[in-house]
Design a protein around this motif. Sequence first.
Motif, PDB file in Angstrom:
ATOM      1  N   THR A  74       0.828  -1.205   0.000  1.00  0.00           N
ATOM      2  CA  THR A  74       0.000   0.000   0.000  1.00  0.00           C
ATOM      3  C   THR A  74       0.863   1.257   0.000  1.00  0.00           C
ATOM      4  OG1 THR A  74      -1.735  -1.161   1.228  1.00  0.00           O
ATOM      5  CG2 THR A  74      -1.825   1.246   1.210  1.00  0.00           C
ATOM      6  N   VAL A  75       1.930   1.245   0.801  1.00  0.00           N
ATOM      7  CA  VAL A  75       2.838   2.396   0.858  1.00  0.00           C
ATOM      8  C   VAL A  75       3.477   2.635  -0.503  1.00  0.00           C
ATOM      9  CG1 VAL A  75       5.016   3.240   1.819  1.00  0.00           C
ATOM     10  CG2 VAL A  75       3.300   2.230   3.329  1.00  0.00           C
ATOM     11  N   ARG A  76       3.931   1.538  -1.140  1.00  0.00           N
ATOM     12  CA  ARG A  76       4.533   1.673  -2.465  1.00  0.00           C
ATOM     13  C   ARG A  76       3.522   2.217  -3.474  1.00  0.00           C
ATOM     14  NH1 ARG A  76       7.205  -3.373  -1.253  1.00  0.00           N
ATOM     15  NH2 ARG A  76       5.586  -4.491  -2.424  1.00  0.00           N
ATOM     16  N   LYS A  77       2.282   1.709  -3.380  1.00  0.00           N
ATOM     17  CA  LYS A  77       1.244   2.164  -4.298  1.00  0.00           C
ATOM     18  C   LYS A  77       0.919   3.635  -4.054  1.00  0.00           C
ATOM     19  CE  LYS A  77      -1.992  -0.736  -5.241  1.00  0.00           C
ATOM     20  NZ  LYS A  77      -3.207  -1.580  -5.134  1.00  0.00           N
ATOM     21  N   ASN A  78       0.848   4.031  -2.761  1.00  0.00           N
ATOM     22  CA  ASN A  78       0.561   5.428  -2.434  1.00  0.00           C
ATOM     23  C   ASN A  78       1.648   6.365  -2.941  1.00  0.00           C
ATOM     24  OD1 ASN A  78      -1.854   4.854  -1.226  1.00  0.00           O
ATOM     25  ND2 ASN A  78      -1.067   4.839   0.860  1.00  0.00           N
ATOM     26  N   LYS A  79       2.912   5.922  -2.799  1.00  0.00           N
ATOM     27  CA  LYS A  79       4.026   6.731  -3.292  1.00  0.00           C
ATOM     28  C   LYS A  79       3.925   6.912  -4.803  1.00  0.00           C
ATOM     29  CE  LYS A  79       7.474   5.758   0.284  1.00  0.00           C
ATOM     30  NZ  LYS A  79       8.806   5.137   0.578  1.00  0.00           N
ATOM     31  N   LYS A  80       3.568   5.822  -5.483  1.00  0.00           N
ATOM     32  CA  LYS A  80       3.430   5.885  -6.933  1.00  0.00           C
ATOM     33  C   LYS A  80       2.284   6.815  -7.327  1.00  0.00           C
ATOM     34  CE  LYS A  80       2.951   2.915 -11.000  1.00  0.00           C
ATOM     35  NZ  LYS A  80       2.786   1.519 -11.487  1.00  0.00           N
ATOM     36  N   LEU A  81       1.139   6.690  -6.603  1.00  0.00           N
ATOM     37  CA  LEU A  81      -0.004   7.550  -6.888  1.00  0.00           C
ATOM     38  C   LEU A  81       0.321   9.013  -6.579  1.00  0.00           C
ATOM     39  CD1 LEU A  81      -2.942   5.376  -5.487  1.00  0.00           C
ATOM     40  CD2 LEU A  81      -2.439   5.864  -7.886  1.00  0.00           C
ATOM     41  N   GLN A  82       1.040   9.261  -5.468  1.00  0.00           N
ATOM     42  CA  GLN A  82       1.413  10.627  -5.108  1.00  0.00           C
ATOM     43  C   GLN A  82       2.320  11.237  -6.158  1.00  0.00           C
ATOM     44  OE1 GLN A  82       0.194  12.385  -2.382  1.00  0.00           O
ATOM     45  NE2 GLN A  82       1.122  14.061  -3.544  1.00  0.00           N
ATOM     46  N   SER A  83       3.223  10.405  -6.678  1.00  0.00           N
ATOM     47  CA  SER A  83       4.117  10.876  -7.748  1.00  0.00           C
ATOM     48  C   SER A  83       3.311  11.267  -8.980  1.00  0.00           C
ATOM     49  CB  SER A  83       5.134   9.783  -8.087  1.00  0.00           C
ATOM     50  OG  SER A  83       5.951  10.185  -9.150  1.00  0.00           O
TER      51      SER A  83
END
Length: 288
Positions: A74-83
């Motif tokens: 989830t953290v990795r996905k959130n970072k990707k979405l935030q980017s």
Amino acid sequence: MRKKTKITIDPKYILAGLFVFCIILGIISFRFENKMTPVRSAVSSVIAPMQKGINAIGVKISERMDYATTLKKTVRKNKKLQSQIDKLSAENKLLQQDKYELENFRKLYDLDQQYAGYPKVAARVISSDPDNWYNTFIIDKGSKNGLKKNMNVMANGGLVGIITEVNKSYSKVRSIIDDNSNISGTVLGSSENCIVSGNLKLINNGVIEVSGINGDAKIEDGAEVVTSQISDKYLPGILIGYLKDLKKDSSNITQTGYLSPVVDFSSLDMVLVITQVKDSAELGEMLK
């Protein structure tokens, strides 16, 4: 000193011994199955709760590991979405800036067409005095661009001010709202002359001063005021603003009132400079 003799056993004998041992255990378990039941029950009563507890701990550990794995994903996905959001936000700001620039160019183009008789060059405002109004400011064009002192400056459909200083790559502009600004104007529709004076206190209410209008002139609110032919520095016919609240002076000879500038002096970004200086000699001939 005598060496100790190392005894070695052939692995096949060890394997055969273990095989015989397993057979004996099997026979004992079969023959004494009933007698072993209480022992098994006793052992089971002790082991079962332990096994249950161990299973529960295992389940908890498994759940924690699954949660940790899911959290990392989830953290990795959130970072990707935030980017992606940051990238889209940056692109949106660029699009908004492009739209803003396009709108400014459109306004300058309309203004250029409105005063097509005057040669002009566009310039950007790069700094201003540290107050709420653009009473004096700097533009990014100078003598290398053909600019000279006393050239008129326009924006947003009308007169902004006049160039007071020129350097090689930039120039200083004094706007019509500055306290030191005085412009000879003409009221359209009546040909009455007037003086438009800057006032930094009044501009907080959206107006500056107008004076010197003939006391007998009948002029309605909203009348347009443009630069006059008899102005010594301003080219004629440039819209300055709109009259309001005219009143006779105590002498009843002239009228004074207010003028709402056509230009918004709370925010200026781009301007047009008329690259023509009014010929004072020509003005002298007109006044003879």
